[in-house]
Write an enzyme that holds these catalytic residues in place. Structure first.
Site, PDB file in Angstrom:
ATOM      1  N   GLU A  15      -1.948  -8.841   4.569  1.00 50.21           N
ATOM      2  CA  GLU A  15      -1.892  -9.333   5.951  1.00 50.21           C
ATOM      3  C   GLU A  15      -3.254  -9.437   6.607  1.00 50.21           C
ATOM      4  O   GLU A  15      -3.385 -10.027   7.668  1.00 50.21           O
ATOM      5  CB  GLU A  15      -0.985  -8.430   6.808  1.00 50.21           C
ATOM      6  CG  GLU A  15      -1.405  -6.979   6.940  1.00 50.21           C
ATOM      7  CD  GLU A  15      -0.972  -6.119   5.762  1.00 50.21           C
ATOM      8  OE1 GLU A  15      -0.598  -6.696   4.722  1.00 50.21           O
ATOM      9  OE2 GLU A  15      -1.045  -4.894   5.868  1.00 50.21           O
ATOM     10  N   CYS A  61       0.834  -1.208   0.000  1.00 47.36           N
ATOM     11  CA  CYS A  61       0.000   0.000   0.000  1.00 47.36           C
ATOM     12  C   CYS A  61       0.870   1.261   0.000  1.00 47.36           C
ATOM     13  O   CYS A  61       1.553   1.536  -0.964  1.00 47.36           O
ATOM     14  CB  CYS A  61      -0.978  -0.053   1.173  1.00 47.36           C
ATOM     15  SG  CYS A  61      -2.309   1.133   0.989  1.00 47.36           S
ATOM     16  N   TYR A  62       0.904   2.021   1.104  1.00 44.95           N
ATOM     17  CA  TYR A  62       1.793   3.192   1.123  1.00 44.95           C
ATOM     18  C   TYR A  62       3.225   2.751   0.839  1.00 44.95           C
ATOM     19  O   TYR A  62       3.992   3.473   0.193  1.00 44.95           O
ATOM     20  CB  TYR A  62       1.698   3.901   2.477  1.00 44.95           C
ATOM     21  CG  TYR A  62       2.641   5.084   2.593  1.00 44.95           C
ATOM     22  CD1 TYR A  62       2.352   6.289   1.969  1.00 44.95           C
ATOM     23  CD2 TYR A  62       3.841   4.973   3.295  1.00 44.95           C
ATOM     24  CE1 TYR A  62       3.237   7.371   2.043  1.00 44.95           C
ATOM     25  CE2 TYR A  62       4.727   6.038   3.379  1.00 44.95           C
ATOM     26  CZ  TYR A  62       4.419   7.236   2.757  1.00 44.95           C
ATOM     27  OH  TYR A  62       5.292   8.291   2.838  1.00 44.95           O
ATOM     28  N   SER A  88       2.149 -14.204  39.558  1.00 44.31           N
ATOM     29  CA  SER A  88       0.723 -14.015  39.823  1.00 44.31           C
ATOM     30  C   SER A  88      -0.050 -15.312  39.609  1.00 44.31           C
ATOM     31  O   SER A  88      -1.202 -15.429  39.985  1.00 44.31           O
ATOM     32  CB  SER A  88       0.166 -12.952  38.871  1.00 44.31           C
ATOM     33  OG  SER A  88       0.186 -13.453  37.544  1.00 44.31           O
ATOM     34  N   GLY A  89       0.613 -16.286  38.963  1.00 43.72           N
ATOM     35  CA  GLY A  89      -0.110 -17.506  38.607  1.00 43.72           C
ATOM     36  C   GLY A  89      -0.663 -17.403  37.188  1.00 43.72           C
ATOM     37  O   GLY A  89      -1.157 -18.377  36.641  1.00 43.72           O
ATOM     38  N   GLY A  90      -0.560 -16.216  36.582  1.00 40.95           N
ATOM     39  CA  GLY A  90      -0.972 -16.062  35.182  1.00 40.95           C
ATOM     40  C   GLY A  90       0.089 -16.650  34.254  1.00 40.95           C
ATOM     41  O   GLY A  90       1.201 -16.978  34.690  1.00 40.95           O
ATOM     42  N   VAL A  91      -0.270 -16.765  32.976  1.00 46.43           N
ATOM     43  CA  VAL A  91       0.620 -17.453  32.035  1.00 46.43           C
ATOM     44  C   VAL A  91       1.952 -16.714  31.859  1.00 46.43           C
ATOM     45  O   VAL A  91       3.018 -17.328  31.910  1.00 46.43           O
ATOM     46  CB  VAL A  91      -0.068 -17.602  30.654  1.00 46.43           C
ATOM     47  CG1 VAL A  91       0.863 -18.265  29.664  1.00 46.43           C
ATOM     48  CG2 VAL A  91      -1.338 -18.418  30.790  1.00 46.43           C
ATOM     49  N   ASP A  92       1.901 -15.391  31.664  1.00 48.36           N
ATOM     50  CA  ASP A  92       3.126 -14.668  31.315  1.00 48.36           C
ATOM     51  C   ASP A  92       4.170 -14.739  32.435  1.00 48.36           C
ATOM     52  O   ASP A  92       5.327 -15.074  32.184  1.00 48.36           O
ATOM     53  CB  ASP A  92       2.819 -13.192  30.998  1.00 48.36           C
ATOM     54  CG  ASP A  92       1.801 -13.065  29.876  1.00 48.36           C
ATOM     55  OD1 ASP A  92       1.605 -14.067  29.150  1.00 48.36           O
ATOM     56  OD2 ASP A  92       1.207 -11.987  29.730  1.00 48.36           O
ATOM     57  N   SER A  93       3.756 -14.412  33.655  1.00 46.40           N
ATOM     58  CA  SER A  93       4.757 -14.420  34.727  1.00 46.40           C
ATOM     59  C   SER A  93       5.215 -15.845  35.024  1.00 46.40           C
ATOM     60  O   SER A  93       6.376 -16.067  35.383  1.00 46.40           O
ATOM     61  CB  SER A  93       4.236 -13.731  35.990  1.00 46.40           C
ATOM     62  OG  SER A  93       3.142 -14.419  36.542  1.00 46.40           O
ATOM     63  N   SER A  94       4.346 -16.830  34.825  1.00 41.07           N
ATOM     64  CA  SER A  94       4.741 -18.217  35.082  1.00 41.07           C
ATOM     65  C   SER A  94       5.782 -18.688  34.072  1.00 41.07           C
ATOM     66  O   SER A  94       6.786 -19.306  34.440  1.00 41.07           O
ATOM     67  CB  SER A  94       3.534 -19.152  34.988  1.00 41.07           C
ATOM     68  OG  SER A  94       2.566 -18.764  35.913  1.00 41.07           O
ATOM     69  N   HIS A 136      -3.600  -5.010   0.968  1.00 44.75           N
ATOM     70  CA  HIS A 136      -3.030  -5.484   2.243  1.00 44.75           C
ATOM     71  C   HIS A 136      -3.135  -7.003   2.344  1.00 44.75           C
ATOM     72  O   HIS A 136      -4.182  -7.522   2.729  1.00 44.75           O
ATOM     73  CB  HIS A 136      -3.789  -4.847   3.413  1.00 44.75           C
ATOM     74  CG  HIS A 136      -3.501  -3.400   3.584  1.00 44.75           C
ATOM     75  ND1 HIS A 136      -2.504  -2.926   4.391  1.00 44.75           N
ATOM     76  CD2 HIS A 136      -4.073  -2.308   3.023  1.00 44.75           C
ATOM     77  CE1 HIS A 136      -2.473  -1.610   4.335  1.00 44.75           C
ATOM     78  NE2 HIS A 136      -3.421  -1.211   3.503  1.00 44.75           N
TER      79      HIS A 136
END
Ligand code: XMP
Length: 526
Positions: A185, A84-85, A236-242, A183
């Site tokens: 994508e 495009c651009y 925290s028990g979340g995916v990222d920090s684990s 585009h």
């Protein structure tokens, strides 16, 4: 150190530049997005891309100070794809001509028909079985342009046209320069992924960006950065920090200490699960900071949602700092920052102002405590973090967990928070999630939870009157939590779940299902 083949995406401010990166990562190609005004000759030399993509963008090559790449990019001798651009930039820089819209703007769906000659970029793209006399073998694409190319640069030829873009697909095959007006994508260019696949094949990428390779490389990088110094990580028990914690532990062993702040607002059995998994299974030194009295004490009598959040946020930092201070010699703080949080985006005006989003999960702490940051996931998208987690042996049940907010059950307990209500909520939430799992719906839902409402209602159980709390059930589908729709459970499921909750959880005698999308609602109740 392993050096991946690298693809450079020069960002000219398109709203969909991140999608280019997604398509490439799906092809196991390592790429980075950099704003045009950060890419100069030195940068190109240091980055040494194996191929370059110019993104789209809102600017016009005619405007003063129009975003441009350094001229040297065309002398690198590597394939370039302009979108495009990006196509207009290529033509403008290489001797073609771009004109203003004047009735030739195209927005939305368009159909591109093939030119006469074959082009390697288009292998497998136009459907050869479609009758060229009837529909021209044309392929659907998504256009969004005001200006258009009116004369292509020397060396280029046309390989595809659309009614309003006679130069929809152009290329100089001898230099491997490709430029498309649409585009590839976006979802509305159904075979767009094929163009990227062809482009990276032409550029000689081997698809070496795998989580297996990433894991080894990330471990080496952590060791280089940290040496034998100590790191703390808020878990925290979340995916990222684990995932960040397990990766760091592989890299530096017991020089990592995790701090898990239990604010008393976790779900049923959650604290035990986190502690068992990290301390017992992974042998990671873990401080289990049971500070529920402190948090619940401070929240007593508070019902305003923002006040609750502020109290929790401030106490969290105080508590984290208290425990971190006990870890002698800690110099680094690890965070699970992801790539979407660190991409520098070009401002929409295309001007030089650059916004950098940086995510501080334990905001303000690093500076205050004089800690340096370790962010081993900053090159990854969320689904790649999950793949890395699997690579590191974290169980699927853990990796696929629904998101859980930092303030925990506090924002699922509108009105005053009491231990009593939290106990009831924990039990009801566990039954609800169990129902969802039993019916095989957990992975189809982005996030599900129960909230205890600040009201009691009258019911009848057995022959007696009840006057108990009402419960709201929430379940949404979403991609990123920014927008969401409610999950269309069957009436059977809802009926069965309401019955189970009321039978199994003393204190609840009525169940509602929340059918609000986001917007206008938010996912959490507060
Ligand atoms: P809302 O309620 O804003 O939530 O639609 C969108 C997503 O963000 C989560 N959420 C939070 N996560 N700290 C977090 O770590 C917070 O303060 C917070 N507030 C909301 C929410 O669970 C949902 O996934």
């Amino acid at each position: 150190m392993t050096q991946h083949d690298r693809l450079l995406i020069i960002d000219f401010g398109s709203q969909v530049t991140q999608l280019i990166a997604r398509r490439l990562r799906e092809l196991n190609v390592y790429c980075e997005i950099h704003p045009f005004n950060r890419v100069d000759d030195d940068f190109l030399r240091a980055f040494a891309p194996k191929a370059v993509i110019f993104s789209g963008g809102p600017s016009s090559v005619f405007s003063e100070g129009a975003p441009m790449p350094p001229a040297s990019v065309f002398d690198l001798g590597v394939p370039i794809l302009g979108i495009c651009y990006g196509q207009q930039v290529m033509m403008h820089c290489l001797g073609g001509r771009v004109e203003r819209g004047h009735g030739t703007a195209e927005f939305g769906r368009a159909f591109v028909s093939p030119g006469r000659e074959r082009l390697d970029l288009l292998d497998g793209w136009f459907d050869p079985d479609r009758d060229p006399d009837r529909d021209g073998g044309r392929e659907q694409v998504w256009m969004s342009h005001g200006d258009h190319v009116s004369a292509i640069a020397p060396g280029f030829k046309v390989y595809g046209t659309s009614p309003n873009a006679p130069f929809a697909i152009t290329a100089d095959p001898s230099r491997h320069f490709y430029a498309v007006q649409f585009h590839p994508e976006v979802h509305h260019t159904p075979k767009g992924a094929k163009l990227y696949e062809n482009f990276v094949r032409i550029a000689g990428f081997t698809g070496d960006w795998t989580m297996d390779a990433y894991r080894d490389e990330a471990i080496r990088k952590i060791r280089d950065q940290v040496g034998d110094r100590k790191v703390i990580c808020g878990l925290s028990g979340g995916v990222d920090s684990s995932v960040a914690a397990v990766l760091l532990h592989e890299a530096i062993g017991d020089n990592l200490t995790c701090v898990f702040v239990d604010h008393g607002l976790l779900r049923l059995g959650e604290a035990e699960q986190v502690v068992t998994m990290f301390r017992d299974h992974y042998n990671i030194p873990l401080i289990h900071a049971d500070e529920s009295d402190l948090f619940l004490g401070a929240l007593e009598g508070v019902s305003d949602p923002e006040t609750k959040r502020k109290i929790i946020g401030k106490l969290f930092i105080d508590v984290f700092q208290k425990y971190a201070d006990e870890i002698e010699g800690a110099e680094f703080l690890a965070q699970g920052t992801l790539y979407p949080d660190v991409i520098e985006s070009v401002s929409f005006s295309g001007g030089p102002s650059v916004t950098i989003k940086s995510h501080h999960n334990v905001g303000g702490l690093p500076e205050k405590m004089g800690l340096k940051l370790v962010e081993p996931l900053r090159e990854l998208f969320k689904d790649e973090v999950r793949a890395l987690g699997r690579e590191l042996g974290l169980p699927d049940s853990f990796i696929g967990r629904h998101p859980f907010p930092g303030p925990g059950l506090a924002i699922r307990c509108p009105g005053e928070i009491t231990r009593d209500k939290l106990d009831i909520l924990r039990k009801a939430d566990a039954v609800y999630i169990d129902q969802i799992r039993r019916h095989g719906l957990y992975d189809a839902i982005w996030q599900a939870f129960a909230a205890i409402l600040p009201m009691r209602t009258v019911g009848v159980m057995g022959d007696g009157r009840t006057y108990d709390y009402a419960l709201a059930l929430r379940a949404v589908t979403s991609v990123d939590g920014m927008t969401a729709d409610y999950y269309p459970f069957s009436h059977d499921f809802l009926g069965e779940t309401a019955t189970r909750i009321i039978n199994e959880v003393p204190g609840i005698n009525r169940v509602f299902y929340d059918c609000t999308s986001k917007p206008p609602g938010t996912i959490e109740l507060e």
